[in-house]
Motif scaffolding. Structure first.
Motif, PDB file in Angstrom:
ATOM      1  N   SER A 196       0.844  -1.207   0.000  1.00 36.40           N
ATOM      2  CA  SER A 196       0.000   0.000   0.000  1.00 36.40           C
ATOM      3  C   SER A 196       0.880   1.259   0.000  1.00 36.40           C
ATOM      4  O   SER A 196       0.495   2.296  -0.534  1.00 36.40           O
ATOM      5  CB  SER A 196      -0.974   0.003   1.179  1.00 36.40           C
ATOM      6  N   ASP A 215       0.560   4.181  -2.617  1.00 38.88           N
ATOM      7  CA  ASP A 215       0.146   5.511  -2.163  1.00 38.88           C
ATOM      8  C   ASP A 215       1.250   6.559  -2.226  1.00 38.88           C
ATOM      9  O   ASP A 215       0.987   7.731  -2.437  1.00 38.88           O
ATOM     10  CB  ASP A 215      -0.356   5.443  -0.710  1.00 38.88           C
ATOM     11  N   HIS A 260      -4.265   7.084   1.560  1.00 37.07           N
ATOM     12  CA  HIS A 260      -5.625   6.656   1.219  1.00 37.07           C
ATOM     13  C   HIS A 260      -5.884   5.168   1.491  1.00 37.07           C
ATOM     14  O   HIS A 260      -6.876   4.804   2.128  1.00 37.07           O
ATOM     15  CB  HIS A 260      -5.908   6.991  -0.249  1.00 37.07           C
ATOM     16  N   SER A 261      -4.994   4.293   1.033  1.00 35.96           N
ATOM     17  CA  SER A 261      -5.243   2.849   1.183  1.00 35.96           C
ATOM     18  C   SER A 261      -5.276   2.438   2.651  1.00 35.96           C
ATOM     19  O   SER A 261      -6.047   1.539   3.029  1.00 35.96           O
ATOM     20  CB  SER A 261      -4.167   2.046   0.446  1.00 35.96           C
ATOM     21  N   TYR A 314      -6.042  -2.585   1.732  1.00 43.41           N
ATOM     22  CA  TYR A 314      -4.673  -2.133   1.442  1.00 43.41           C
ATOM     23  C   TYR A 314      -4.353  -2.223  -0.056  1.00 43.41           C
ATOM     24  O   TYR A 314      -3.572  -1.448  -0.586  1.00 43.41           O
ATOM     25  CB  TYR A 314      -3.651  -2.978   2.210  1.00 43.41           C
ATOM     26  N   HIS A 374      -6.665  -2.352  -2.713  1.00 45.59           N
ATOM     27  CA  HIS A 374      -7.744  -2.076  -3.677  1.00 45.59           C
ATOM     28  C   HIS A 374      -7.295  -1.192  -4.840  1.00 45.59           C
ATOM     29  O   HIS A 374      -7.810  -1.297  -5.933  1.00 45.59           O
ATOM     30  CB  HIS A 374      -8.966  -1.462  -2.972  1.00 45.59           C
ATOM     31  N   ASP A 375      -6.310  -0.332  -4.599  1.00 44.52           N
ATOM     32  CA  ASP A 375      -5.841   0.551  -5.673  1.00 44.52           C
ATOM     33  C   ASP A 375      -4.519   0.084  -6.270  1.00 44.52           C
ATOM     34  O   ASP A 375      -3.810   0.893  -6.892  1.00 44.52           O
ATOM     35  CB  ASP A 375      -5.680   1.990  -5.144  1.00 44.52           C
ATOM     36  N   THR A 384      -6.297  -3.818 -10.939  1.00 44.34           N
ATOM     37  CA  THR A 384      -6.294  -4.414  -9.598  1.00 44.34           C
ATOM     38  C   THR A 384      -6.746  -5.870  -9.704  1.00 44.34           C
ATOM     39  O   THR A 384      -6.133  -6.778  -9.144  1.00 44.34           O
ATOM     40  CB  THR A 384      -7.244  -3.640  -8.656  1.00 44.34           C
ATOM     41  N   ASP A 405     -14.261   2.791   0.539  1.00 46.15           N
ATOM     42  CA  ASP A 405     -13.513   3.669  -0.373  1.00 46.15           C
ATOM     43  C   ASP A 405     -14.175   5.046  -0.448  1.00 46.15           C
ATOM     44  O   ASP A 405     -13.496   6.075  -0.375  1.00 46.15           O
ATOM     45  CB  ASP A 405     -13.457   3.024  -1.770  1.00 46.15           C
TER      46      ASP A 405
END
Ligand SMILES: [Fe+2]
Ligand SMILES: [Fe+2]
Ligand SMILES: [Fe+2]
Length: 427
Positions: free
Chosen positions: A220, A224, A233-234, A263, A265-266, A298, A347
């Motif tokens: 993450s 990030d 963000h994560s 952690y 998702h992006d 992802t 999110d």
């Protein structure tokens, strides 16, 4: 209760590298090539199996500290092959990123010195770093547009001309393996990681969920830290998703894996260019379309990991909507499971309440109003939003704490520390 995954740490590292290299096809499997060449040199030097495994891990991740696409392409450009001005930050960033994750800690040290020139008196530089350095230079000199065997004399000439910068033992090993054609053919073949997995035989170990969590947290940061706009963000999404899953009484295992999904998702944002991620203002149509692809990536990255099939959907469906108007799969009904919906809500909650450098996060009233509107329009799960509203202060508090911790890590990460190993670069 199933809380473990039968997986090799090397396969995780390969997945991470593949994700990081998605941002440009010009990266051309650089990490994999360096890994293969390092392995062959280490093998020729008769290092132990454990040493070889750490070298392979270090090599497959060696440039992970180069966060921007521009930096990644610069350090693998042939014109930089023997340039004294090679970026001296990315190796130290990579080291700082990986050193606290125990399975990567030895590899982290190898990465720290992977551009170090040979220095007899520098005892702290491990032989593995010298091996990766030599492999890295060979990989850069290999021209993918040309037939490989014809390139051997010029590559060897270029290396021999600069032989003083390489460890003599690594050069002796190279002088042996360069004689066999299959070394060059395999180095340029695509399934090079399959070849490596078979030869190095990383033990397929049971990786427990705590280890996967630490790794997800580390990843993450790779995601990030590319943009200061979303530097935490994560961590926020992971904390909110975990808290919601606990309140909704999902099983312990599901709670742990939903945090991991938060952690990661992006992770697909690794494929998105820096110009779009760092744009201070509204994205135009083309840029927005590019950005929208990140959830697909992802899915592409996570679904390849054995045992991560569910986590992949929890993480990748975070822009899907109940009415089928989300993207990129337009899942709905039973296919849009409760835990996927939960990450989607986590999110949104995080995105609208977190502070960004260019704007403050929303107040509780404004945030809950937005969530309610999205329920009414059929986009997000009413039950999950009800839980958010009932527990808003608590959930928001958990989010703030998680993002403050992540912010501290971000600040420490970019703090200049004295020892970047740079004294070994310019002699
Ligand atoms: Fe490098
Ligand atoms: Fe490299
Ligand atoms: Fe996203």
């Amino acid at each position: 209760m199933f809380t473990e995954i039968d997986y090799s740490i090397f396969d995780f590292a390969v997945s991470l590298t593949e994700a990081v290299d998605l941002v440009s096809s010009d990266l051309n499997d650089h990490h994999k090539k360096v890994c293969y060449i390092s392995y062959m040199i280490a093998k020729e030097m008769a290092l132990t199996d454990n040493e070889i495994r750490d070298i392979a891990l270090g090599a497959i991740l060696h440039d992970i500290g180069a966060f921007t696409c521009e930096e990644k392409l610069k350090i693998i450009s042939p014109s930089m092959a023997f340039h004294d001005d090679i970026n001296n930050q990315h190796q130290y960033m990579g080291y700082k990123l990986l050193r606290d994750f125990q399975p990567f800690s030895k590899a982290a040290t190898l990465i720290k010195y992977h551009h170090a020139r040979f220095d007899k008196s520098a005892n702290e530089i491990p032989i593995g770093s010298y091996i990766i350095h030599l492999a890295d230079r060979i990989s850069i000199l290999l021209d993918k547009r040309r037939e490989v065997l014809g390139q051997i004399p010029e590559i060897m000439n270029a290396i021999e001309k600069r032989k003083a910068i390489f460890h003599p033992d690594t050069l002796d090993a190279l002088r042996q393996i360069m004689k066999v054609e299959y070394f060059w053919i395999e180095a340029c073949s695509l399934p090079v990681t399959v070849i490596l997995s078979e030869r190095i035989r990383f033990p397929r170990q049971i990786v427990d969920v705590e280890t996967i969590r630490s790794l997800a947290k580390l990843i993450s940061q790779v995601i990030d830290f590319r943009s200061r706009f979303t530097a935490t963000h994560s961590s926020g999404v992971a904390a909110v998703a975990l808290e919601l899953a606990k309140i909704l009484e999902f099983s312990e295992r599901e709670c742990k894996f939903i945090e991991i999904a938060g952690y990661l998702h992006d992770i697909g944002k690794l494929a998105i260019s820096d110009d779009i991620l760092e744009k201070n203002g509204t994205l135009n149509v083309e840029e927005f379309n590019e950005m929208r692809k990140h959830t697909y990536y992802t899915y592409a990255v996570l679904s390849k990991i054995k045992g991560f099939e569910q986590v992949a959907t929890w993480a990748a469906y975070h822009h899907e909507r109940l009415d089928g108007n989300g993207y990129p799969f337009h899942v709905k009904g039973a296919n849009f499971t409760k835990l996927s919906r939960l990450v989607a809500v986590a999110d949104i909650v995080t995105a609208i309440t977190e502070d960004r450098p260019y704007r403050r996060g929303m107040s509780a009233e404004k945030a809950t109003e937005i969530l309610s509107n999205m329920v009414t329009s059929g986009g997000i799960d009413e039950g999950i939003v009800a839980v958010v509203k009932e527990n808003f202060q608590h959930i928001n508090g958990v989010r703030i704490k998680a993002q403050q911790d992540a912010q501290q890590k971000y600040n420490a990460f970019y703090d200049s520390e004295q020892d970047c190993g740079e004294r070994y670069l310019s002699r």
